[in-house]
Design an enzyme around this catalytic site. Structure first.
Site, PDB file in Angstrom:
ATOM      1  N   GLU A   1       0.922  -1.224   0.020  1.00 14.45           N
ATOM      2  CA  GLU A   1      -0.066   0.167  -0.072  1.00 14.45           C
ATOM      3  C   GLU A   1       0.588   1.198  -0.161  1.00 14.45           C
ATOM      4  OE1 GLU A   1      -3.362   0.395   0.064  1.00 14.45           O
ATOM      5  OE2 GLU A   1      -3.810  -2.014   0.059  1.00 14.45           O
TER       6      GLU A   1
ATOM      7  N   CYS B   1      -2.205   9.735   2.166  1.00 11.84           N
ATOM      8  CA  CYS B   1      -1.418   9.101   1.165  1.00 11.84           C
ATOM      9  C   CYS B   1      -2.612   9.167  -0.137  1.00 11.84           C
ATOM     10  CB  CYS B   1      -1.514   7.573   1.236  1.00 11.84           C
ATOM     11  SG  CYS B   1      -2.885   6.735   1.611  1.00 11.84           S
TER      12      CYS B   1
HETATM   13  P1  NAD Z   1       7.360   5.134   7.739  1.00 11.21           P
HETATM   14  O1  NAD Z   1       8.515   5.927   7.617  1.00 11.21           O
HETATM   15  O2  NAD Z   1       6.397   5.143   8.796  1.00 11.21           O
HETATM   16  O3  NAD Z   1       7.709   3.810   7.017  1.00 11.21           O
HETATM   17  C1  NAD Z   1       6.775   2.781   6.931  1.00 11.21           C
HETATM   18  C2  NAD Z   1       7.039   1.693   7.655  1.00 11.21           C
HETATM   19  O4  NAD Z   1       8.525   1.146   7.118  1.00 11.21           O
HETATM   20  C3  NAD Z   1       7.489   1.942   9.259  1.00 11.21           C
HETATM   21  O5  NAD Z   1       6.903   0.797   9.753  1.00 11.21           O
HETATM   22  C4  NAD Z   1       9.094   1.768   9.366  1.00 11.21           C
HETATM   23  O6  NAD Z   1       9.462   1.136  10.275  1.00 11.21           O
HETATM   24  C5  NAD Z   1       9.399   0.947   8.123  1.00 11.21           C
HETATM   25  N1  NAD Z   1      10.812   0.990   7.785  1.00 11.21           N
HETATM   26  C6  NAD Z   1      11.365   2.220   7.509  1.00 11.21           C
HETATM   27  N2  NAD Z   1      12.624   2.144   7.055  1.00 11.21           N
HETATM   28  C7  NAD Z   1      12.785   0.739   6.796  1.00 11.21           C
HETATM   29  C8  NAD Z   1      13.713  -0.020   6.312  1.00 11.21           C
HETATM   30  N3  NAD Z   1      14.954   0.569   5.879  1.00 11.21           N
HETATM   31  N4  NAD Z   1      13.823  -1.363   6.526  1.00 11.21           N
HETATM   32  C9  NAD Z   1      12.442  -2.022   6.722  1.00 11.21           C
HETATM   33  N5  NAD Z   1      11.494  -1.241   7.088  1.00 11.21           N
HETATM   34  C10 NAD Z   1      11.636  -0.010   7.468  1.00 11.21           C
HETATM   35  O7  NAD Z   1       6.484   5.689   6.456  1.00 11.21           O
HETATM   36  P2  NAD Z   1       6.749   6.329   5.014  1.00 11.21           P
HETATM   37  O8  NAD Z   1       7.514   5.503   4.541  1.00 11.21           O
HETATM   38  O9  NAD Z   1       7.521   7.711   5.460  1.00 11.21           O
HETATM   39  O10 NAD Z   1       5.353   6.544   4.722  1.00 11.21           O
HETATM   40  C11 NAD Z   1       4.841   7.437   3.583  1.00 11.21           C
HETATM   41  C12 NAD Z   1       4.501   6.969   2.383  1.00 11.21           C
HETATM   42  O11 NAD Z   1       3.369   5.919   2.690  1.00 11.21           O
HETATM   43  C13 NAD Z   1       3.838   7.882   1.469  1.00 11.21           C
HETATM   44  O12 NAD Z   1       4.393   7.661   0.181  1.00 11.21           O
HETATM   45  C14 NAD Z   1       2.442   7.605   1.583  1.00 11.21           C
HETATM   46  O13 NAD Z   1       1.725   7.872   0.447  1.00 11.21           O
HETATM   47  C15 NAD Z   1       2.563   5.897   1.917  1.00 11.21           C
HETATM   48  N6  NAD Z   1       1.190   5.858   2.645  1.00 11.21           N
HETATM   49  C16 NAD Z   1       0.564   5.057   1.820  1.00 11.21           C
HETATM   50  C17 NAD Z   1      -0.817   4.595   2.339  1.00 11.21           C
HETATM   51  C18 NAD Z   1      -1.761   3.554   1.732  1.00 11.21           C
HETATM   52  O14 NAD Z   1      -2.511   3.289   2.216  1.00 11.21           O
HETATM   53  N7  NAD Z   1      -1.516   3.363   0.544  1.00 11.21           N
HETATM   54  C19 NAD Z   1      -1.212   4.849   3.661  1.00 11.21           C
HETATM   55  C20 NAD Z   1      -0.461   5.705   4.457  1.00 11.21           C
HETATM   56  C21 NAD Z   1       0.763   6.274   3.665  1.00 11.21           C
END
Ligand code: NAD
Length: 458
Positions: A212, A246
């Site tokens: 997602e 998102c």
């Molecule tokens: P985040 O920084 O919270 O990371 C998401 C998850 O990935 C966390 O649980 C984190 O611990 C894990 N993570 C981070 N780095 C990692 C690594 N190197 N190795 C393994 N796991 C790791 O969130 P984010 O990435 O900043 O989220 C923002 C993005 O998510 C945006 O692109 C947004 O559009 C998208 N998003 C999508 C949805 C959806 O439902 N489609 C919902 C919310 C956010």
């Protein structure tokens, strides 16, 4: 809080699944009811945690997180028995007499990794689906929304079967260790970069994934629209959670001749919602952390900011902001904004918006505001997106009968309602034959008569 031993936790889940108790429908319903109890008995604490993490107002905390989950659980409890039933399909003549059906079965132990912007909803909604489908699960909330993550890690063991459901808190180290384990499915919500890490790790165990993700969501606004309602719905969907959604509109496309009228209507709504100084509004959010604040501030560098742009690093406040006509190669047009900055791009004819949308990766959501059904059909047929909202912003999320998921770079797979149940299920193919007839046509020794009959029957 004591951190769980990750490898031992996964083994415990696998053992629990092997006992078969998560397959019992009554047991699943009981776990879902417990989850509902957890949310209702601790509603106030979740509201406080969400306020601490993102300055979420009580109403937003309710509508987009707690209330959303309660209605998701109710919908699931109402339909679970029907979803779990064998799904009959027709049986062709040459396989008669026989019965064909799909038998939903749980996958096993699944991993759910969430993002920080809807820190409760994004781990608990997939958990609802995983429980409903009869799986064990580990949830890993985002470390950036620490108050919500801590509350979940405290409460889930008090309400759910601890041998079947666990919360792992932590950041890259813990997630990396989790990803080294063998799961039967991984649902990841977050950005593209980490999605590739998740998919690579999953490939080692041939574990299926649901991703997602996000990206830039376009919003096409035709001048033939209800301007006041359009402006309200765009302002609501853009500045909810300070734009950290998102499916928030990322950039709006309007005709040049309409831009002034549109901006005037939009800014009127912003001020009706949040006042002339949104910093004083209890309903306006804050940026999750300093890193994201600096990222967003950087997007405004040398841009034509026609509204807002107020920055206060000390409390991670960035007011509702509108940037007009940034160059295509600027950061604000290259990256997903994921914050309270709305870009406006102008075109001569609204149909040119289609080309613009198609020049970028497929978005998670695409919005169109118009009364023109011809334009509506053109946009629907000539563009691709995970989800489309016509004349409203992100309300498709409120319908549990619609799947939620991306396409291309915005993700793969989907959940919500029955789609979530199916994501965490294997639809096992079953064909039951009768012993009544046993036509010998398919058995050796073969001859031309048999082959001719088979050609007629198949
Ligand atoms: P985040 O920084 O919270 O990371 C998401 C998850 O990935 C966390 O649980 C984190 O611990 C894990 N993570 C981070 N780095 C990692 C690594 N190197 N190795 C393994 N796991 C790791 O969130 P984010 O990435 O900043 O989220 C923002 C993005 O998510 C945006 O692109 C947004 O559009 C998208 N998003 C999508 C949805 C959806 O439902 N489609 C919902 C919310 C956010």
């Amino acid at each position: 809080m004591q951190q769980l031993n990750i490898a031992d936790s996964v083994k415990e889940l696998q053992h629990t699944f092997s006992t078969g108790r998560t397959k019992d429908l009554g047991w699943r319903k009981n776990q879902l009811t417990q989850l509902k109890l957890l949310l209702t008995e601790h509603e106030g604490e979740f509201i406080t945690a969400l306020h601490q993490d993102l300055h979420k107002s009580e109403q937003e905390a309710w509508t987009s997180e707690i209330g959303f989950l309660l209605s998701d659980i109710d919908h699931t409890l109402k339909h679970l028995s029907a979803w779990a039933k064998p799904r009959s399909v027709s049986t062709p003549l040459f396989v008669q007499p026989g019965k064909s059906y799909l038998l939903p079965e749980p996958l096993g132990s699944v991993l759910i990794i969430g993002a920080w912007n809807y820190p409760l909803q994004l781990v608990v909604a997939p958990l609802v689906a995983a429980i409903a489908a009869g799986n064990c699960a580990i949830i890993k909330p985002s470390e950036l929304s620490v108050s919500t993550a801590t509350l979940l890690a405290t409460l889930i063991p008090q309400y759910l079967d601890n041998q079947a459901y666990k919360v792992v808190t932590g950041a890259v180290k813990e997630t990396t260790e989790l990803l080294q384990q063998r799961f039967d499915h991984i649902l990841y919500t977050g950005g593209e970069g980490v999605a590739k890490i998740v998919m690579r790790a999953a490939a080692e165990h041939l574990t299926p994934v649901t991703l997602e993700l996000g990206g830039k969501c376009p919003c096409i606004v035709d001048s033939n629209t209800d301007l006041s309602v359009t402006a309200s719905r765009i302002a609501w969907s853009k500045w909810m959670n300070a734009g950290q959604t998102c499916v928030a509109p990322d950039y709006v496309v309007v005709e040049k001749a309409f831009v002034d009228t549109f901006v005037a209507a939009l800014t009127t709504k912003i001020e009706a919602f949040y006042g002339s100084d949104a910093k004083q509004s209890p309903d306006y959010g804050r940026i999750i952390n300093e890193r994201h604040f600096a990222r967003l501030a950087n997007y405004l560098h040398e841009q034509n900011v026609i509204y807002g742009g107020q920055l206060d690093a000390s409390n991670k406040y960035l007011g509702p902001t509108i940037v007009l006509s940034p160059s295509a190669d600027s950061l604000v047009m290259q990256e997903e904004i994921f914050g309270p900055i709305l870009v406006i791009v102008t075109v001569d004819k609204i149909q040119q918006a289609i080309e613009l949308v198609n020049s970028r990766p497929k978005p998670l959501a695409l919005y169109l505001y118009t009364k023109n059904t011809g334009l509506e059909q053109q946009v629907l047929q000539q563009t691709s997106a995970g989800n489309v909202g016509i004349n409203d912003g992100m309300m498709f999320m409120a319908n549990p009968n619609l799947p939620f998921g991306g396409v291309g770079n915005s993700g793969m797979g989907a959940y919500h309602g029955q789609f979530g149940f199916d994501t965490f299920s294997h639809l096992k193919t079953v064909l039951k034959r009768s012993f009544l007839f046993d036509v010998a046509l398919r058995y050796p020794p073969f001859n031309s008569t048999k082959l001719n009959w088979l050609k007629k029957l198949l």
